[in-house]
Design an enzyme around this catalytic site. Structure first.
Site, PDB file in Angstrom:
ATOM      1  N   ASP A 164      57.004 100.252 -42.808  1.00  0.00           N
ATOM      2  CA  ASP A 164      57.518 100.278 -41.441  1.00  0.00           C
ATOM      3  C   ASP A 164      58.986 100.696 -41.355  1.00  0.00           C
ATOM      4  O   ASP A 164      59.748 100.559 -42.310  1.00  0.00           O
ATOM      5  CB  ASP A 164      57.436  98.871 -40.829  1.00  0.00           C
ATOM      6  CG  ASP A 164      56.019  98.490 -40.446  1.00  0.00           C
ATOM      7  OD1 ASP A 164      55.074  99.174 -40.874  1.00  0.00           O
ATOM      8  OD2 ASP A 164      55.871  97.495 -39.717  1.00  0.00           O
ATOM      9  N   ASP A 165      59.341 101.125 -40.158  1.00  0.00           N
ATOM     10  CA  ASP A 165      60.728 101.265 -39.676  1.00  0.00           C
ATOM     11  C   ASP A 165      61.410 102.587 -40.024  1.00  0.00           C
ATOM     12  O   ASP A 165      62.492 102.859 -39.531  1.00  0.00           O
ATOM     13  CB  ASP A 165      61.643 100.111 -40.127  1.00  0.00           C
ATOM     14  CG  ASP A 165      61.192  98.749 -39.597  1.00  0.00           C
ATOM     15  OD1 ASP A 165      60.167  98.708 -38.886  1.00  0.00           O
ATOM     16  OD2 ASP A 165      61.851  97.740 -39.903  1.00  0.00           O
ATOM     17  N   HIS A 206      58.598  97.638 -45.995  1.00  0.00           N
ATOM     18  CA  HIS A 206      59.579  98.430 -45.249  1.00  0.00           C
ATOM     19  C   HIS A 206      60.231  99.449 -46.174  1.00  0.00           C
ATOM     20  O   HIS A 206      60.940  99.053 -47.109  1.00  0.00           O
ATOM     21  CB  HIS A 206      60.641  97.502 -44.633  1.00  0.00           C
ATOM     22  CG  HIS A 206      60.078  96.554 -43.629  1.00  0.00           C
ATOM     23  ND1 HIS A 206      59.522  95.345 -44.000  1.00  0.00           N
ATOM     24  CD2 HIS A 206      59.947  96.643 -42.293  1.00  0.00           C
ATOM     25  CE1 HIS A 206      59.085  94.726 -42.902  1.00  0.00           C
ATOM     26  NE2 HIS A 206      59.326  95.489 -41.856  1.00  0.00           N
ATOM     27  N   HIS A 245      62.436  99.988 -31.951  1.00  0.00           N
ATOM     28  CA  HIS A 245      62.082  98.734 -32.623  1.00  0.00           C
ATOM     29  C   HIS A 245      62.263  97.545 -31.690  1.00  0.00           C
ATOM     30  O   HIS A 245      62.767  96.479 -32.065  1.00  0.00           O
ATOM     31  CB  HIS A 245      62.858  98.536 -33.923  1.00  0.00           C
ATOM     32  CG  HIS A 245      62.119  97.685 -34.916  1.00  0.00           C
ATOM     33  ND1 HIS A 245      62.247  96.316 -34.959  1.00  0.00           N
ATOM     34  CD2 HIS A 245      61.210  98.002 -35.860  1.00  0.00           C
ATOM     35  CE1 HIS A 245      61.461  95.841 -35.918  1.00  0.00           C
ATOM     36  NE2 HIS A 245      60.815  96.846 -36.465  1.00  0.00           N
ATOM     37  N   TYR A 277      57.788  93.431 -35.214  1.00  0.00           N
ATOM     38  CA  TYR A 277      57.734  91.989 -35.500  1.00  0.00           C
ATOM     39  C   TYR A 277      56.294  91.453 -35.415  1.00  0.00           C
ATOM     40  O   TYR A 277      56.091  90.237 -35.455  1.00  0.00           O
ATOM     41  CB  TYR A 277      58.638  91.185 -34.556  1.00  0.00           C
ATOM     42  CG  TYR A 277      60.004  91.807 -34.373  1.00  0.00           C
ATOM     43  CD1 TYR A 277      60.960  91.711 -35.397  1.00  0.00           C
ATOM     44  CD2 TYR A 277      60.329  92.518 -33.233  1.00  0.00           C
ATOM     45  CE1 TYR A 277      62.199  92.310 -35.257  1.00  0.00           C
ATOM     46  CE2 TYR A 277      61.556  93.129 -33.083  1.00  0.00           C
ATOM     47  CZ  TYR A 277      62.493  93.019 -34.097  1.00  0.00           C
ATOM     48  OH  TYR A 277      63.715  93.620 -33.959  1.00  0.00           O
ATOM     49  N   HIS A 294      55.581 102.800 -34.176  1.00  0.00           N
ATOM     50  CA  HIS A 294      56.207 101.477 -34.327  1.00  0.00           C
ATOM     51  C   HIS A 294      57.286 101.276 -33.252  1.00  0.00           C
ATOM     52  O   HIS A 294      58.296 100.627 -33.509  1.00  0.00           O
ATOM     53  CB  HIS A 294      56.779 101.367 -35.739  1.00  0.00           C
ATOM     54  CG  HIS A 294      57.153  99.975 -36.169  1.00  0.00           C
ATOM     55  ND1 HIS A 294      56.359  98.870 -35.954  1.00  0.00           N
ATOM     56  CD2 HIS A 294      58.239  99.509 -36.852  1.00  0.00           C
ATOM     57  CE1 HIS A 294      56.951  97.801 -36.460  1.00  0.00           C
ATOM     58  NE2 HIS A 294      58.102  98.155 -37.005  1.00  0.00           N
TER      59      HIS A 294
HETATM   60 NI    NI Z   1      59.487  96.936 -37.980  1.00  0.00          NI
END
Ligand code: NI
Length: 241
Positions: A53-54, A197, A107, A144, A103
């Site tokens: 993610d991210d 991540h 965020h 989250y 995503h």
């Molecule tokens: Ni995230």
């Protein structure tokens, strides 16, 4: 990264999309750059879906090399503003056969937003990824893992299932590769989705050991779509097969 280091297939994609706007439009019209899901029967095979993610961020490139060396496919849930900043990495992820999901754009905790705000976070990201690659994601991972009935209603309308996870090594908190390795290996079960991540170098450095140890236990690494092998219901939340 130097363009000369890119693989042949990737060079074509980068050249096409890196060219002026008309060529970008043509690329998009040609349809998604994504590889089709492989036919793997995860009811019988010991499948696990690693998700990152991210990103994308500059360190994502190192992870892509690690995954490519072992012929492993994963799923990347992209933050829209990072996809906009690193369109080359979006294309590289797709060209390598990985799945790319949404995503949100900034965020955001989607449960704190209005329906219009949720929709904006999602659609801006769809646009950023489509502009970068010609591919429009099918999957959403709410930041989250935070979701509620309003988020579910919006994602249902947008036609996107919500993908959360069954394994969380807390790699964002504990920036220690050995800790991340141990937690993922210990908690892995067939059919599980693992959250990590790629924005943390400690996580990227944990991946080679995770791949070796899980492969030794007989796991096959699949994308989220491959893990399920069937259409998922828009708005519904999935953490494992
Ligand atoms: Ni995230």
């Amino acid at each position: 990264m130097a363009p000369g280091l890119a693989a042949g297939k990737l060079d074509l994609a980068a050249g096409r999309h890196g060219a002026p706007q008309q060529a970008q439009l043509l690329g998009a019209q040609r349809g998604p750059a994504a590889a089709p899901p492989r036919k793997i029967n995860c009811a019988k095979v010991k499948c696990i879906a690693l998700t990152f993610d991210d990103g994308p961020v500059s360190g994502t490139d190192k992870l892509l090399k690690i995954l490519a060396k072992r012929h492993v496919r994963a799923t990347f849930f992209l933050v829209g503003q990072n996809a906009k900043a690193h369109p080359d990495l979006v294309r590289k992820e797709l060209a390598a056969g990985h799945e790319v999901g949404n995503h949100s754009y900034t965020h955001a905790d989607l449960t704190r937003l209005s329906s219009a705000g949720i929709k904006s976070e999602i659609t801006k990201t769809q646009t950023a990824i489509r502009k970068a690659s010609g591919f429009t994601p099918h999957l959403l991972r709410p930041p989250y893992g935070s979701t509620n009935s309003r988020v579910a209603a919006v994602t249902k309308r947008l036609g996107m299932p919500q993908i959360i996870w069954a394994v969380d090594p807390l790699d964002w908190r504990d920036r220690n590769s050995a800790t991340v390795e141990r937690r993922v290996i210990k908690a892995a079960r067939p059919g599980y989705i693992v959250l990590m991540h790629d924005i943390h170098p400690t996580t990227v450095n944990a991946v080679p050991t995770i791949l070796s140890r899980l492969a030794a236990k007989g796991y096959v690494f699949v994308t989220v779509s491959e893990l399920f092998g069937r259409p998922l219901k828009p708005g519904k939340t999935y953490a494992h097969r």
